[in-house]
Design a protein around this motif. Structure first.
Motif, PDB file in Angstrom:
ATOM      1  N   THR A 154       0.785  -1.233   0.000  1.00 51.47           N
ATOM      2  CA  THR A 154       0.000   0.000   0.000  1.00 51.47           C
ATOM      3  C   THR A 154       0.814   1.279   0.000  1.00 51.47           C
ATOM      4  OG1 THR A 154      -0.148  -0.011   2.409  1.00 51.47           O
ATOM      5  CG2 THR A 154      -1.939  -1.107   1.172  1.00 51.47           C
ATOM      6  N   HIS A 155       2.008   1.275   0.609  1.00 48.68           N
ATOM      7  CA  HIS A 155       2.813   2.491   0.728  1.00 48.68           C
ATOM      8  C   HIS A 155       4.289   2.162   0.560  1.00 48.68           C
ATOM      9  CE1 HIS A 155      -0.847   3.728   2.801  1.00 48.68           C
ATOM     10  NE2 HIS A 155      -0.495   4.968   2.477  1.00 48.68           N
ATOM     11  N   GLU A 156       4.998   3.099   0.008  1.00 52.22           N
ATOM     12  CA  GLU A 156       6.444   2.971  -0.103  1.00 52.22           C
ATOM     13  C   GLU A 156       7.069   3.508   1.179  1.00 52.22           C
ATOM     14  OE1 GLU A 156       9.380   5.539  -2.631  1.00 52.22           O
ATOM     15  OE2 GLU A 156       8.610   3.892  -3.888  1.00 52.22           O
ATOM     16  N   MET A 157       7.824   2.644   1.877  1.00 52.70           N
ATOM     17  CA  MET A 157       8.462   3.043   3.134  1.00 52.70           C
ATOM     18  C   MET A 157       9.824   3.697   2.875  1.00 52.70           C
ATOM     19  SD  MET A 157       6.034   2.134   4.949  1.00 52.70           S
ATOM     20  CE  MET A 157       6.375   2.011   6.662  1.00 52.70           C
ATOM     21  N   SER A 158      10.540   3.195   1.875  1.00 50.04           N
ATOM     22  CA  SER A 158      11.808   3.792   1.458  1.00 50.04           C
ATOM     23  C   SER A 158      11.966   3.516  -0.035  1.00 50.04           C
ATOM     24  CB  SER A 158      12.984   3.220   2.254  1.00 50.04           C
ATOM     25  OG  SER A 158      13.153   1.854   1.979  1.00 50.04           O
ATOM     26  N   PRO A 159      12.635   4.387  -0.746  1.00 45.10           N
ATOM     27  CA  PRO A 159      12.751   4.216  -2.200  1.00 45.10           C
ATOM     28  C   PRO A 159      13.670   3.054  -2.571  1.00 45.10           C
ATOM     29  CG  PRO A 159      14.006   6.120  -1.488  1.00 45.10           C
ATOM     30  CD  PRO A 159      13.272   5.612  -0.282  1.00 45.10           C
ATOM     31  N   SER A 160      13.442   2.481  -3.733  1.00 45.97           N
ATOM     32  CA  SER A 160      14.265   1.399  -4.254  1.00 45.97           C
ATOM     33  C   SER A 160      15.574   1.954  -4.790  1.00 45.97           C
ATOM     34  CB  SER A 160      13.521   0.679  -5.377  1.00 45.97           C
ATOM     35  OG  SER A 160      14.384  -0.228  -6.035  1.00 45.97           O
ATOM     36  N   GLY A 161      16.619   1.167  -4.660  1.00 48.78           N
ATOM     37  CA  GLY A 161      17.894   1.524  -5.269  1.00 48.78           C
ATOM     38  C   GLY A 161      17.920   1.195  -6.748  1.00 48.78           C
TER      39      GLY A 161
ATOM     40  N   LEU B  59       3.668   3.795  -5.993  1.00 47.09           N
ATOM     41  CA  LEU B  59       2.932   3.722  -4.728  1.00 47.09           C
ATOM     42  C   LEU B  59       3.106   5.048  -4.000  1.00 47.09           C
ATOM     43  CD1 LEU B  59       3.743   0.230  -3.158  1.00 47.09           C
ATOM     44  CD2 LEU B  59       1.530   1.056  -3.937  1.00 47.09           C
ATOM     45  N   PRO B  60       2.113   5.444  -3.205  1.00 53.23           N
ATOM     46  CA  PRO B  60       2.288   6.667  -2.424  1.00 53.23           C
ATOM     47  C   PRO B  60       3.365   6.454  -1.359  1.00 53.23           C
ATOM     48  CG  PRO B  60       0.230   5.592  -1.825  1.00 53.23           C
ATOM     49  CD  PRO B  60       0.804   4.831  -2.993  1.00 53.23           C
ATOM     50  N   VAL B  61       4.125   7.509  -1.093  1.00 61.35           N
ATOM     51  CA  VAL B  61       5.130   7.452  -0.033  1.00 61.35           C
ATOM     52  C   VAL B  61       4.392   7.484   1.302  1.00 61.35           C
ATOM     53  CG1 VAL B  61       7.071   8.662   1.014  1.00 61.35           C
ATOM     54  CG2 VAL B  61       6.863   8.554  -1.477  1.00 61.35           C
ATOM     55  N   ALA B  62       4.803   6.612   2.216  1.00 62.50           N
ATOM     56  CA  ALA B  62       4.158   6.538   3.528  1.00 62.50           C
ATOM     57  C   ALA B  62       4.404   7.820   4.314  1.00 62.50           C
ATOM     58  CB  ALA B  62       4.707   5.348   4.303  1.00 62.50           C
ATOM     59  N   PRO B  63       3.403   8.271   5.050  1.00 62.74           N
ATOM     60  CA  PRO B  63       3.604   9.433   5.917  1.00 62.74           C
ATOM     61  C   PRO B  63       4.687   9.126   6.958  1.00 62.74           C
ATOM     62  CG  PRO B  63       1.279   8.825   5.815  1.00 62.74           C
ATOM     63  CD  PRO B  63       2.051   7.756   5.114  1.00 62.74           C
ATOM     64  N   ALA B  64       5.313  10.155   7.486  1.00 62.84           N
ATOM     65  CA  ALA B  64       6.410   9.986   8.442  1.00 62.84           C
ATOM     66  C   ALA B  64       5.990   9.146   9.651  1.00 62.84           C
ATOM     67  CB  ALA B  64       6.925  11.346   8.897  1.00 62.84           C
ATOM     68  N   ALA B  65       4.769   9.339  10.151  1.00 63.81           N
ATOM     69  CA  ALA B  65       4.311   8.580  11.323  1.00 63.81           C
ATOM     70  C   ALA B  65       4.252   7.082  11.019  1.00 63.81           C
ATOM     71  CB  ALA B  65       2.942   9.084  11.779  1.00 63.81           C
ATOM     72  N   LEU B  66       3.825   6.724   9.829  1.00 65.60           N
ATOM     73  CA  LEU B  66       3.750   5.310   9.438  1.00 65.60           C
ATOM     74  C   LEU B  66       5.153   4.722   9.284  1.00 65.60           C
ATOM     75  CD1 LEU B  66       1.912   2.959   8.677  1.00 65.60           C
ATOM     76  CD2 LEU B  66       1.888   3.830   6.341  1.00 65.60           C
ATOM     77  N   ARG B  67       6.074   5.506   8.732  1.00 64.25           N
ATOM     78  CA  ARG B  67       7.459   5.026   8.596  1.00 64.25           C
ATOM     79  C   ARG B  67       8.089   4.825   9.970  1.00 64.25           C
ATOM     80  NH1 ARG B  67       7.653   9.146   4.697  1.00 64.25           N
ATOM     81  NH2 ARG B  67       9.181  10.297   5.909  1.00 64.25           N
ATOM     82  N   ARG B  68       7.844   5.739  10.909  1.00 59.32           N
ATOM     83  CA  ARG B  68       8.360   5.580  12.277  1.00 59.32           C
ATOM     84  C   ARG B  68       7.791   4.329  12.928  1.00 59.32           C
ATOM     85  NH1 ARG B  68       7.884  11.078  12.781  1.00 59.32           N
ATOM     86  NH2 ARG B  68       5.832  10.884  13.693  1.00 59.32           N
TER      87      ARG B  68
END
Length: 92
Positions: free
Chosen positions: A50-57, A65-74
């Motif tokens: 559902t969300h990208e937590m960090s970009p692919s190399g 995919l939408p980038v995950a909000p900072a709270a979700l990444r934390r």
């Protein structure tokens, strides 16, 4: 890193994936079965990205995919079995 373990909600035994089918680049449907023969519960499940937590190399331009909000990444970095306070939360 730990492997996600699927547990039967009825008897708490391990679940196994009997078969799965890719429905979309981000969606997989799986059929699960409890490994406890006395229980025998089976279920259909969906695994969705559902969300990208960090970009692919090695980014694929067709993967959007939408980038995950900072709270979700934390939250994804937090160990649910750890009772230690988050340093940033403790200082607030």
């Amino acid at each position: 890193m730990s492997t996600y373990r699927l547990v039967c909600p009825h008897c708490q035994s391990k679940m196994r994936i009997r078969t799965s089918d890719g429905k979309h680049i981000f969606l997989r449907v799986a059929y699960l079965q409890c490994t406890n023969e006395a229980c025998g519960w089976s279920v259909r499940a969906q695994f969705e990205m559902t969300h990208e937590m960090s970009p692919s190399g090695m980014p694929n331009p067709t993967v959007q995919l939408p980038v995950a909000p900072a709270a979700l990444r934390r939250e994804s970095m937090r160990n649910p079995h750890e009772n230690q306070l988050d340093l940033l939360e403790a200082s607030a």
